[in-house]
Structures are given as C-alpha cells and as structure tokens.
Design an enzyme around this catalytic site. Sequence first.
Site, PDB file in Angstrom:
ATOM      1  CB  CYS A 124      -0.953   0.012   1.194  1.00 24.29           C
ATOM      2  SG  CYS A 124      -2.128  -1.359   1.175  1.00 24.29           S
ATOM      3  CG  HIS A 260      -3.214   3.653   1.719  1.00 24.06           C
ATOM      4  ND1 HIS A 260      -3.681   3.158   0.528  1.00 24.06           N
ATOM      5  CD2 HIS A 260      -3.296   2.632   2.608  1.00 24.06           C
ATOM      6  CE1 HIS A 260      -4.019   1.887   0.683  1.00 24.06           C
ATOM      7  NE2 HIS A 260      -3.804   1.555   1.932  1.00 24.06           N
ATOM      8  CG  ASN A 290      -6.654  -0.693   0.972  1.00 25.62           C
ATOM      9  OD1 ASN A 290      -5.909  -0.293   0.089  1.00 25.62           O
ATOM     10  ND2 ASN A 290      -6.202  -1.105   2.143  1.00 25.62           N
TER      11      ASN A 290
END
EC number: 2.3.1.180
Length: 333
Positions: A124, A260, A290
């Site tokens: 990520c 993020h 996500n």
Amino acid sequence: MTTRATVIGVGHYLPDRVVENSEFTTGLEGMTDHPIVLETSDEWIRARSGIERRHFAAPGQMTSDLATRAARAALADAGIEPDDLDAIVLATSTADLTFPSAATMVQAELGMTRGFAFDVQAVCAGFVYALSNANALILSGQAKRVLVIGAETFSRIMDWTDRGTCVLFGDGAGALILEARDGDGTVDDRGILSCDLNSDGRFRDILYVDGGTSTGDTGFLRMEGKEVFRHAVEKLASTATKSMEKAGITSDQIDWVVPHQANIRIIAGTAKKLGLPMDRVVTTVQDHGNTSAASIPLALSVGKARGQIKPGDVVVTEAIGGGLAWGSVLLRW
C-alpha cells in the site's frame, strides 16, 4: 537554479464492475464457483471502514491493463506522447506475472520504444516509494519525464471466507507524469519538495500474503486489522510531519492531504494528529475501497477532476502497507 520533479499530468482508470456492500450479503457472483454470502452488512462495513462500494476487474483483465488505461489518461492530460517519456515506474503487489515486470508490459502496450520501465513493490506504500524513486531519477539526471503508476487487482488475492478483509479491497489504477523543471530552490517551487520513506520488517506478520515461491501458489491476503490500525495513525502522522519538516512547510500551509485510502477511521485519526480538518483531506475510500498502491494516484486524479486540487496547492501524500513499509511525499501541484 534547482531541478524539481513537477507534475504535468494525471489520470486514472476503474474497472466497469461496481460492487456495493449489499452484494456480500445477497450473494457475490463471479469470484468463486459459487455465490459468496457473508455474515456482514452494509452498516457493519461502513462503520468500520467507511467503504460503500468498490470496483472489481473483469475476468481476463490484468493489472497491466488497468495501468495502461490510467497511463493513457495521464498522457492525454499532459498533452504528450509515450515516446516523450524516459521511464515508467509502476507500483504494484499484484503484477500479471512473477516476471517480466508489469511496467514493461505497459511500456509495450503504450507503444513506447525508448527508455526503461520497472516495478516497485511496497504494497500500500508502493506509490510513495515509486514517486520517491521517480523523483530521484529526475534529480540525478537519469530521466527528464517519468510516468509513475499505481495499479492493483487485489480481488485476485482475497480469501472470500474472511469477512474482515475481503470486503475492504478493490481494483483500480492511477498515474501521474513528472517532468524536470527549473525552480528557485524554495518552498514556492512547483514539484516534489520532500520525501520520507521507512520500513520495519519486524512487523511483517500483521499484513502479508501467504503465498509465493516458498509455497508454490499465489496465496491470500492475511491481516491483523487491530494491529495494523495501531501502527497506522502514528506512523502516517509521523512520516507526513517529517516530509513537512524537510521541506520547511508547516501544517497551516498544507492545502490538501491525499492519504492512502484504507480506512476512514485511519484517515480521520491521521488528519486529527496532524491538526488538519477533514475538509482539507481528499477521500475516495467510500467509492473505491482500499486499492493499495493505486489509492493515492486515484485520489490525486479524482481530486483534480473534482476541482479540489489546483495548480500551486501544497499536497502531502502518506501511506502504510505490509512490510511494514510507510512513507510520504510533499509537493506543490
């Protein structure tokens, strides 16, 4: 004069299929041989993550396909051609193959016949790592224009029996183009002003995929959510603060935080720790879930399209992912 890696174009791509939270309770089709029904609810998912829907890639649609679509959008936004690029840096944890890199596949699909391309894998945090590497290529003189992409197909590594993880992730891609431009060496320059990267392998067991060359299969994502949350807010706020300090910028000079997009509670907690209101945070987690390394460039592109991010704005991005790996990049748009 100082060389700055300056954003000249941005774009994104999302697969056509939109999966609402309700599909997990009524029967999610097409991911396994039978419909997936979980003991969850729209309210449960929203309350814990802020996610309302996400996009899933179609059968046969690969990470490089998503990345290429986002790259073309960024090239169009910049008004340049593929052979005007010197390099492609692609952040992903879900490349089409073990090798060659997804970046070289994008290079071929774009018809780019010069320069070089490679992947970066920091889960990520991948896009801030890729952006930092692209910045270094420009500052060292190895490249003048770099296409930086974040692209993922995390739907391919989900355990559909694990309601704590499979409802959180989605597929997508975002891209931006950096160009070497002259600046005065002050915080008023457009372009990347500072970067901060970190990792700590002692925490690898709280977020990982249980497959690879050691097992002979792709594996599934495994996450200890509470532990990840515990690390996330502190580390994200800390790296954003370091980038601000390196650049000589204070929080009141920040126009936008583009974090993020993992979890709305993490996003809100980090903003609070930085002393910034949520109306200065670009959020897309509700619509995308996500998307790992794709989430920041997706949010940058959407933020520009919404009219939030404008030329001259000071933007700080920050992300954390498996490794643990985390980092931030501060730039003037």
